[in-house]
Design a protein around this motif. Structure first.
Motif, PDB file in Angstrom:
ATOM      1  N   CYS A 127      36.153  43.130  38.259  1.00 44.86           N
ATOM      2  CA  CYS A 127      36.578  41.734  38.321  1.00 44.86           C
ATOM      3  C   CYS A 127      35.715  40.857  37.415  1.00 44.86           C
ATOM      4  CB  CYS A 127      36.511  41.230  39.757  1.00 44.86           C
ATOM      5  SG  CYS A 127      37.768  41.937  40.850  1.00 44.86           S
ATOM      6  N   THR A 130      36.893  41.522  33.788  1.00 48.83           N
ATOM      7  CA  THR A 130      38.195  40.940  33.444  1.00 48.83           C
ATOM      8  C   THR A 130      38.127  39.417  33.406  1.00 48.83           C
ATOM      9  OG1 THR A 130      38.823  41.149  35.788  1.00 48.83           O
ATOM     10  CG2 THR A 130      39.533  42.887  34.292  1.00 48.83           C
ATOM     11  N   GLY A 133      36.642  38.715  30.136  1.00 45.58           N
ATOM     12  CA  GLY A 133      37.633  38.944  29.088  1.00 45.58           C
ATOM     13  C   GLY A 133      38.592  37.780  28.950  1.00 45.58           C
ATOM     14  N   GLY A 154      42.718  35.381  35.259  1.00 48.57           N
ATOM     15  CA  GLY A 154      42.232  36.436  34.373  1.00 48.57           C
ATOM     16  C   GLY A 154      41.924  37.700  35.144  1.00 48.57           C
ATOM     17  N   SER A 157      45.323  39.273  36.254  1.00 43.48           N
ATOM     18  CA  SER A 157      45.950  39.942  35.116  1.00 43.48           C
ATOM     19  C   SER A 157      45.208  41.229  34.762  1.00 43.48           C
ATOM     20  CB  SER A 157      45.962  39.003  33.906  1.00 43.48           C
ATOM     21  OG  SER A 157      46.709  37.833  34.173  1.00 43.48           O
ATOM     22  N   GLY A 158      43.883  41.205  34.874  1.00 40.54           N
ATOM     23  CA  GLY A 158      43.106  42.407  34.610  1.00 40.54           C
ATOM     24  C   GLY A 158      43.404  43.517  35.597  1.00 40.54           C
ATOM     25  N   GLY A 161      46.499  45.188  34.508  1.00 38.40           N
ATOM     26  CA  GLY A 161      46.230  46.104  33.405  1.00 38.40           C
ATOM     27  C   GLY A 161      45.600  47.399  33.870  1.00 38.40           C
ATOM     28  N   GLY A 233      42.386  38.752  30.105  1.00 36.05           N
ATOM     29  CA  GLY A 233      42.086  39.513  31.307  1.00 36.05           C
ATOM     30  C   GLY A 233      42.894  40.785  31.390  1.00 36.05           C
ATOM     31  N   PHE A 234      44.159  40.714  31.015  1.00 31.50           N
ATOM     32  CA  PHE A 234      45.026  41.896  31.049  1.00 31.50           C
ATOM     33  C   PHE A 234      44.525  42.970  30.093  1.00 31.50           C
ATOM     34  CE2 PHE A 234      48.677  44.304  29.426  1.00 31.50           C
ATOM     35  CZ  PHE A 234      49.206  44.795  30.608  1.00 31.50           C
ATOM     36  N   ALA A 236      41.493  43.298  28.921  1.00 27.88           N
ATOM     37  CA  ALA A 236      40.214  43.805  29.413  1.00 27.88           C
ATOM     38  C   ALA A 236      40.431  44.843  30.505  1.00 27.88           C
ATOM     39  CB  ALA A 236      39.355  42.656  29.931  1.00 27.88           C
ATOM     40  N   GLY A 237      41.399  44.600  31.386  1.00 23.92           N
ATOM     41  CA  GLY A 237      41.692  45.554  32.437  1.00 23.92           C
ATOM     42  C   GLY A 237      42.342  46.819  31.921  1.00 23.92           C
TER      43      GLY A 237
END
Length: 253
Positions: A127, A130, A133, A154, A157-158, A161, A233-234, A236-237
């Motif tokens: 967390c 992300t 990110g 974020g 969304s991470g 991902g 965030g996405f 990064a995840g």
């Protein structure tokens, strides 16, 4: 004393039906803690005066302007450590109850799936990554902007991902949202070759853009949705999930 003998032996008892696991499984404690912290922080901010709440934003919201060359002359509190902290602390602040409850409602199921796979400590570290990110993407797309960014979108969304790396199999979405460690982690190449995965990612992007457009229409000129932070965030995840995942005993497809 008299005993009672059942006509059927224990060995003849029919096997018990397997217990059906809840759709999202039990939400791990770290996920609940994170959601509770976000709700409690927002409740506490409502008790503050307008000036005090503005001070909270100055300390903890993410403002690209404070990373400009002349940021020291702008009066932001704290130093470089405080500025670095805002890459994550902004995610714990929200605009209103609708904002915090919407993010919490998505955090609980998505976070439960990731946390049950990687463990509580890795989940919290994921967390943090992300959130950072999302802040980095916002900084790169809004250099020098003085409008504070807040919200856990974020992170949410991470988590989406990250879920794609182990919840989305070659036959589509895996039914077990618990995210068990024995499930192999999918490689980026495997996802890139999977039309269903590409379609799902495209659907997420389009849905996010539509939500942003709709929210902006209702929010007015003084508020907007930082969709770049969602994208950051996405990514990064999606890209960074293997760094936080437990070792997979089987090779990723």
């Amino acid at each position: 004393m008299y005993g009672y003998q059942h006509n059927r032996s224990i060995a003849e008892e029919p096997p018990a039906k397997p217990r059906r696991e809840p759709f999202f499984g039990d939400v791990p404690a770290p996920v609940l803690w994170l959601a509770a912290v976000m709700v409690l922080i927002h409740a506490a901010r409502l008790a503050l005066s307008e000036d005090s709440d503005f001070e909270v934003l100055l300390w903890f919201a993410f403002v690209p302007e404070r990373f400009a060359a002349d940021a020291a002359e702008m009066g932001y509190p704290g130093g470089p450590v405080t500025a670095a902290m805002t890459f994550v602390s902004y995610a714990l602040l929200h605009v209103d109850w609708l904002h915090v409850l919407a993010n919490t409602a998505m955090l609980l199921p998505l976070g439960a799936s990731v946390a049950r796979r990687v463990g509580g400590v890795r989940f919290l570290a994921f967390c943090v990554a992300t959130a950072a990110g999302g802040a980095l993407a916002h900084l790169l797309s809004h250099p020098g902007a003085g409008v504070p960014m807040i919200g856990a979108s974020g992170i949410v969304s991470g988590l989406l991902g990250g879920l794609l790396r182990f919840r989305f199999g070659p036959q589509g979405l895996r039914p077990d949202l618990a995210g068990r460690a024995e499930q192999p982690r999918r490689s980026l190449l495997s996802l890139a070759r999977d039309p269903q995965a590409i379609l799902l990612i495209a659907g997420l992007v389009v849905t996010n853009l539509l939500l942003v457009a709709g929210a902006d229409a209702f929010a007015g000129p003084d508020s907007s949705i930082a969709w770049q932070a969602h994208a950051g965030g996405f990514l990064a995840g999606l890209l960074g999930f293997p760094l936080f995942d437990r070792p997979d005993p089987r090779p990723a497809p």
